[in-house]
Design a protein around this motif. Structure first.
Motif, PDB file in Angstrom:
ATOM      1  N   PHE A 150       0.936  -1.010   0.058  1.00 29.46           N
ATOM      2  CA  PHE A 150      -0.056  -0.006   0.085  1.00 29.46           C
ATOM      3  C   PHE A 150       0.907   1.160  -0.048  1.00 29.46           C
ATOM      4  CE2 PHE A 150       0.864  -0.788   4.539  1.00 29.46           C
ATOM      5  CZ  PHE A 150       0.893   0.386   5.185  1.00 29.46           C
ATOM      6  N   MET A 151       0.310   2.300  -0.228  1.00 29.12           N
ATOM      7  CA  MET A 151       1.203   3.517  -0.285  1.00 29.12           C
ATOM      8  C   MET A 151       0.800   4.733   0.822  1.00 29.12           C
ATOM      9  SD  MET A 151       1.056   6.922  -2.961  1.00 29.12           S
ATOM     10  CE  MET A 151       0.185   7.700  -1.525  1.00 29.12           C
ATOM     11  N   ASP A 152       1.776   5.164   1.267  1.00 31.89           N
ATOM     12  CA  ASP A 152       1.629   6.313   2.023  1.00 31.89           C
ATOM     13  C   ASP A 152       2.918   7.291   1.583  1.00 31.89           C
ATOM     14  OD1 ASP A 152      -0.251   6.836   4.404  1.00 31.89           O
ATOM     15  OD2 ASP A 152       0.494   5.021   5.228  1.00 31.89           O
ATOM     16  N   ALA A 153       3.281   8.417   2.246  1.00 37.23           N
ATOM     17  CA  ALA A 153       4.085   9.311   2.002  1.00 37.23           C
ATOM     18  C   ALA A 153       5.168   9.589   2.929  1.00 37.23           C
ATOM     19  CB  ALA A 153       3.334  10.631   1.537  1.00 37.23           C
ATOM     20  N   GLN A 154       6.404  10.283   2.630  1.00 40.39           N
ATOM     21  CA  GLN A 154       7.309  10.899   3.664  1.00 40.39           C
ATOM     22  C   GLN A 154       7.652  12.150   3.426  1.00 40.39           C
ATOM     23  OE1 GLN A 154      11.134   8.438   1.545  1.00 40.39           O
ATOM     24  NE2 GLN A 154      10.618   7.781   3.718  1.00 40.39           N
ATOM     25  N   VAL A 155       8.447  12.761   4.313  1.00 44.35           N
ATOM     26  CA  VAL A 155       8.689  14.101   4.223  1.00 44.35           C
ATOM     27  C   VAL A 155      10.033  14.521   5.135  1.00 44.35           C
ATOM     28  CG1 VAL A 155       7.477  14.912   6.348  1.00 44.35           C
ATOM     29  CG2 VAL A 155       7.900  16.460   4.463  1.00 44.35           C
ATOM     30  N   ASP A 156      11.000  15.487   4.602  1.00 39.68           N
ATOM     31  CA  ASP A 156      11.724  15.992   5.555  1.00 39.68           C
ATOM     32  C   ASP A 156      11.057  16.871   6.501  1.00 39.68           C
ATOM     33  OD1 ASP A 156      13.848  17.591   6.691  1.00 39.68           O
ATOM     34  OD2 ASP A 156      15.232  17.354   5.215  1.00 39.68           O
ATOM     35  N   ASP A 157      10.634  16.497   7.698  1.00 42.99           N
ATOM     36  CA  ASP A 157       9.896  17.117   8.570  1.00 42.99           C
ATOM     37  C   ASP A 157      10.510  18.629   8.921  1.00 42.99           C
ATOM     38  OD1 ASP A 157      11.820  16.110  10.006  1.00 42.99           O
ATOM     39  OD2 ASP A 157      10.680  14.953  11.494  1.00 42.99           O
ATOM     40  N   ALA A 158      11.629  18.506   9.337  1.00 43.55           N
ATOM     41  CA  ALA A 158      12.328  19.931   9.714  1.00 43.55           C
ATOM     42  C   ALA A 158      12.274  20.975   8.360  1.00 43.55           C
ATOM     43  CB  ALA A 158      13.576  19.894  10.163  1.00 43.55           C
ATOM     44  N   ARG A 159      12.212  20.540   7.261  1.00 49.11           N
ATOM     45  CA  ARG A 159      12.429  21.343   6.035  1.00 49.11           C
ATOM     46  C   ARG A 159      11.047  21.832   5.651  1.00 49.11           C
ATOM     47  NH1 ARG A 159      16.704  24.169   5.345  1.00 49.11           N
ATOM     48  NH2 ARG A 159      14.967  25.162   4.043  1.00 49.11           N
ATOM     49  N   LEU A 160      10.091  20.922   6.229  1.00 51.22           N
ATOM     50  CA  LEU A 160       8.557  21.347   5.773  1.00 51.22           C
ATOM     51  C   LEU A 160       8.483  22.639   6.662  1.00 51.22           C
ATOM     52  CD1 LEU A 160       5.713  21.051   5.100  1.00 51.22           C
ATOM     53  CD2 LEU A 160       5.507  19.509   6.888  1.00 51.22           C
ATOM     54  N   VAL A 161       8.731  22.508   8.081  1.00 54.02           N
ATOM     55  CA  VAL A 161       8.786  23.686   8.840  1.00 54.02           C
ATOM     56  C   VAL A 161       9.418  24.804   8.529  1.00 54.02           C
ATOM     57  CG1 VAL A 161       9.052  24.435  11.181  1.00 54.02           C
ATOM     58  CG2 VAL A 161       8.272  22.145  10.876  1.00 54.02           C
ATOM     59  N   LEU A 162      10.520  24.689   7.954  1.00 56.18           N
ATOM     60  CA  LEU A 162      11.610  25.843   7.657  1.00 56.18           C
ATOM     61  C   LEU A 162      10.746  26.415   6.235  1.00 56.18           C
ATOM     62  CD1 LEU A 162      14.700  24.409   8.616  1.00 56.18           C
ATOM     63  CD2 LEU A 162      13.934  26.484   9.547  1.00 56.18           C
ATOM     64  N   ARG A 163      10.390  25.498   5.318  1.00 58.13           N
ATOM     65  CA  ARG A 163       9.838  26.123   4.281  1.00 58.13           C
ATOM     66  C   ARG A 163       8.426  27.007   4.637  1.00 58.13           C
ATOM     67  NH1 ARG A 163       8.685  24.377  -1.570  1.00 58.13           N
ATOM     68  NH2 ARG A 163       7.920  26.424  -2.087  1.00 58.13           N
ATOM     69  N   LEU A 164       7.558  26.360   5.274  1.00 59.69           N
ATOM     70  CA  LEU A 164       6.373  27.255   5.769  1.00 59.69           C
ATOM     71  C   LEU A 164       6.772  28.903   6.376  1.00 59.69           C
ATOM     72  CD1 LEU A 164       4.574  24.368   7.325  1.00 59.69           C
ATOM     73  CD2 LEU A 164       3.862  25.746   5.441  1.00 59.69           C
ATOM     74  N   ILE A 165       7.882  28.534   7.252  1.00 58.67           N
ATOM     75  CA  ILE A 165       8.367  29.911   7.921  1.00 58.67           C
ATOM     76  C   ILE A 165       8.891  30.656   6.813  1.00 58.67           C
ATOM     77  CG2 ILE A 165       9.766  30.664   9.720  1.00 58.67           C
ATOM     78  CD1 ILE A 165       9.361  28.344  11.467  1.00 58.67           C
ATOM     79  N   GLY A 166       9.528  30.068   5.859  1.00 59.92           N
ATOM     80  CA  GLY A 166      10.315  30.901   4.999  1.00 59.92           C
ATOM     81  C   GLY A 166       9.308  31.722   4.078  1.00 59.92           C
ATOM     82  N   GLU A 167       8.216  31.081   3.731  1.00 63.05           N
ATOM     83  CA  GLU A 167       7.157  31.926   2.807  1.00 63.05           C
ATOM     84  C   GLU A 167       6.684  32.723   3.571  1.00 63.05           C
ATOM     85  OE1 GLU A 167       4.837  29.647   0.026  1.00 63.05           O
ATOM     86  OE2 GLU A 167       6.360  28.557  -0.516  1.00 63.05           O
ATOM     87  N   GLY A 168       6.505  32.356   4.952  1.00 65.67           N
ATOM     88  CA  GLY A 168       5.602  33.601   5.565  1.00 65.67           C
ATOM     89  C   GLY A 168       6.581  34.787   5.822  1.00 65.67           C
ATOM     90  N   VAL A 169       7.764  34.582   6.092  1.00 62.77           N
ATOM     91  CA  VAL A 169       8.719  35.666   6.388  1.00 62.77           C
ATOM     92  C   VAL A 169       8.746  36.574   4.704  1.00 62.77           C
ATOM     93  CG1 VAL A 169      11.272  36.349   6.628  1.00 62.77           C
ATOM     94  CG2 VAL A 169      10.104  34.606   8.264  1.00 62.77           C
ATOM     95  N   ARG A 170       8.994  35.559   3.685  1.00 63.28           N
ATOM     96  CA  ARG A 170       9.250  36.545   2.595  1.00 63.28           C
ATOM     97  C   ARG A 170       7.837  37.406   2.268  1.00 63.28           C
ATOM     98  NH1 ARG A 170      12.618  32.289   1.048  1.00 63.28           N
ATOM     99  NH2 ARG A 170      11.206  30.696   0.748  1.00 63.28           N
ATOM    100  N   GLU A 171       6.770  37.076   2.945  1.00 59.69           N
ATOM    101  CA  GLU A 171       5.612  37.912   2.615  1.00 59.69           C
ATOM    102  C   GLU A 171       5.120  38.843   3.892  1.00 59.69           C
ATOM    103  OE1 GLU A 171       2.045  35.464   1.488  1.00 59.69           O
ATOM    104  OE2 GLU A 171       3.424  33.985   0.118  1.00 59.69           O
ATOM    105  N   GLY A 172       6.348  39.125   4.683  1.00 57.17           N
ATOM    106  CA  GLY A 172       5.965  40.314   5.551  1.00 57.17           C
ATOM    107  C   GLY A 172       5.949  39.764   7.027  1.00 57.17           C
TER     108      GLY A 172
END
Length: 521
Positions: A150-172
């Motif tokens: 069956f299928m699930d998914a995986q992630v680099d968890d810390a990079r997910l957090v940093l990408r979210l924060i990074g986009e938020g910072v770039r938008e103010g």
């Protein structure tokens, strides 16, 4: 990501820089709110960098009749596979079925069918013993009665957090790590109006003001807001992992199986070029402000399970590259076995202070929106919007000339628009791969200059994951690492030596296969 605060008044202050706080920050900034995100340690320092790296639907929750949680998890998994492509990637699991333990074929077929119906994609299939032997050489055939893919998914968890924060910072938005929330400020009517903060690096105390405060501090949530329900409290549960090289544990297929003794679900997963074996689930009795580490009992438990599912696996504790442990913020009535506790989240509202806790990595956006909806009345009259928008607004462009297409996709998934700056400043050797990893040297330099690194551990354990996937945590590569990061970090030689010594002690104490510092049972 900045550490200098040029103003002290915001629409919203978010305390906690894990995936939940980062998700709230990203969605709030997208709605035009002036937001401040703070964390007492580094971004993703806690559970959000020490998870099992899975974006999964929670197949086991069906067995426990947690249908709502499974529904939400599968839907979010499907969204993330589309919207966070290459950062969140599909992974095929094999689940062998044995006569003596685990579910039967009919039960598994029913559960996986529901799983696929929710995802609107038929992905699972039954495998005979012969096919299991092909996919997992050396699998235990004693009592084996087939299995499922069956299928699930995986992630680099810390990079997910940093990408979210990074986009938020770039938008103010404004994000400060190593900034502790000492207390919630309230006006004469008892309404939350801000937060008293302390710079964890300098000890400087200051205040910020906002009509609403989000408490997304995970296992620390009840420090700022005790549970309003007398029977429901946070129960810190530790999950620990061992990390092996593919050479030592040559597994090309993710495997989900049950421990033969207590029937808990475990896994073996290829991730970032290494193999993760996990995870445990037990009460964490140590100080949650200190780094958790795997215990001797957990090591024995994991290796025993591995030997049962792949008897010929010739590995010992000393064959592991590293280990890591995370502490989950689970809401509990204190009556269940740890592995049976629900991963549902809760939102508490107290006169402008909105606390969100519990939950799981996969459903971070659901947690974020449930929290923002409760906070919105304190901020402005009109409802917030964009709940159905893509998680990341930045879209990858054409691969730059001379850059490998696969590398570009991988970098973009982790750094977004920052990738263009990373590539531009890479230099002649910057895009060479760091030995033993998928990372390139330019990632270190970029993170050191632009991603709020305060300590060497921030760089090697969270911005890139060298500390988790390389033998000795990257200490053998320290001279080359120094060439790329000492200048952008603006550290003199004395500071560099101090940071290396601190990282060495931390890694050997909490991340080596034999941690020297034991902060828990």
């Amino acid at each position: 990501m900045e550490r200098v605060l040029e103003e002290n008044t915001f629409d919203l202050v978010i305390v906690g820089g894990g995936v939940t706080g980062a998700g709230v920050f990203r969605e709030a900034v997208r709605n035009g709110l002036r937001c401040l995100l703070v964390d007492q340690k580094d971004f993703a320092w806690g559970t959000s960098s020490r998870s099992s790296k899975l974006i999964h639907g929670g197949l086991r929750y069906l067995k426990e009749a947690q249908f709502k949680l499974t529904l939400e998890s599968v839907k979010e998994r499907e969204r993330l596979l589309t919207e966070a492509e290459y950062l969140v990637s599909p992974v095929d699991f094999i689940m062998p079925l044995y006569e003596a333990s685990g579910p039967g074929r009919a039960a598994m077929a029913a559960g996986l069918t529901v799983y696929d119906i929710i995802a609107k994609k038929f992905r699972h299939r039954y495998l005979r013993n012969s096919r299991l032997n092909e996919l997992v050489p050396g699998i235990n055939t004693d009592g084996l009665k087939g299995g499922y893919l069956f299928m699930d998914a995986q992630v680099d968890d810390a990079r997910l957090v940093l990408r979210l924060i990074g986009e938020g910072v770039r938008e103010g938005g404004v994000a400060l790590n190593y900034t502790k929330a000492s207390s919630i400020l309230r006006d004469a009517k008892g309404q939350a109006c801000g937060v008293a903060l302390t710079d964890s690096e300098t000890g400087r105390a200051f205040e910020v003001f906002a009509p609403a405060v989000i408490n997304a501090t995970g296992v620390w949530a009840e420090t700022l807001h005790p549970s309003p329900e007398a029977h429901l409290h946070l129960r810190p549960l530790r999950g620990s992992h061992l990390v092996f090289s593919r050479e030592k544990l040559p597994v090309d297929q993710a495997i989900s199986f049950f421990h033969p003794d207590d029937k808990r679900p475990l896994f073996i997963i290829p991730w970032e070029g290494v193999i993760l074996l996990g995870t445990t689930d037990l009460d964490h009795d140590g100080d949650v402000n200190l780094e958790p580490a795997i215990s001797d009992g957990e090591v024995a438990y994991l290796l025993e399970a591995l030997k049962r599912v792949i008897p010929d696996a010739d590995v010992t504790r000393d064959d592991a590259l590293t280990s890591f442990a995370g502490v989950r913020p689970v809401l509990s009535e204190g009556k269940k076995d740890a592995s049976q506790e629900s991963r549902e989240h809760a939102v508490w509202v107290d006169r402008g202070l909105v606390t969100v806790t519990g939950g799981k990595l996969t459903t971070f956006r659901k947690l974020a929106w449930d929290t923002l909806k409760e906070a919105q009345p304190f901020i402005r009259e009109e409802p917030l919007s964009g709940e159905g928008d893509a998680v990341f607004s930045e879209r990858r462009g054409t691969t730059p000339e001379g850059v490998d297409h696969g590398l570009y996709k991988r970098l973009w998934s982790r750094y977004g628009k920052g990738t263009l700056k990373l590539l531009k400043s890479a230099g002649p050797r910057g895009l060479e791969t760091i030995p033993g990893s998928h990372y390139v040297w330019a990632e270190l330099a970029y993170a050191a200059e632009y991603e709020g690194v305060c300590h060497l551990e921030d760089l090697l354990l969270r911005r890139v994951r060298i500390g988790l996937i390389l033998k000795n945590g990257g200490l053998d590569q320290m001279e080359t690492i120094r060439e790329y990061v000492q200048h952008p970090l603006t550290w003199d030689d004395a500071r560099w030596d101090k940071e290396v010594k601190a990282y060495d002690a931390l890694w050997r104490g909490c991340y080596s296969p034999r941690p020297m510092i034991m902060n828990q049972n």
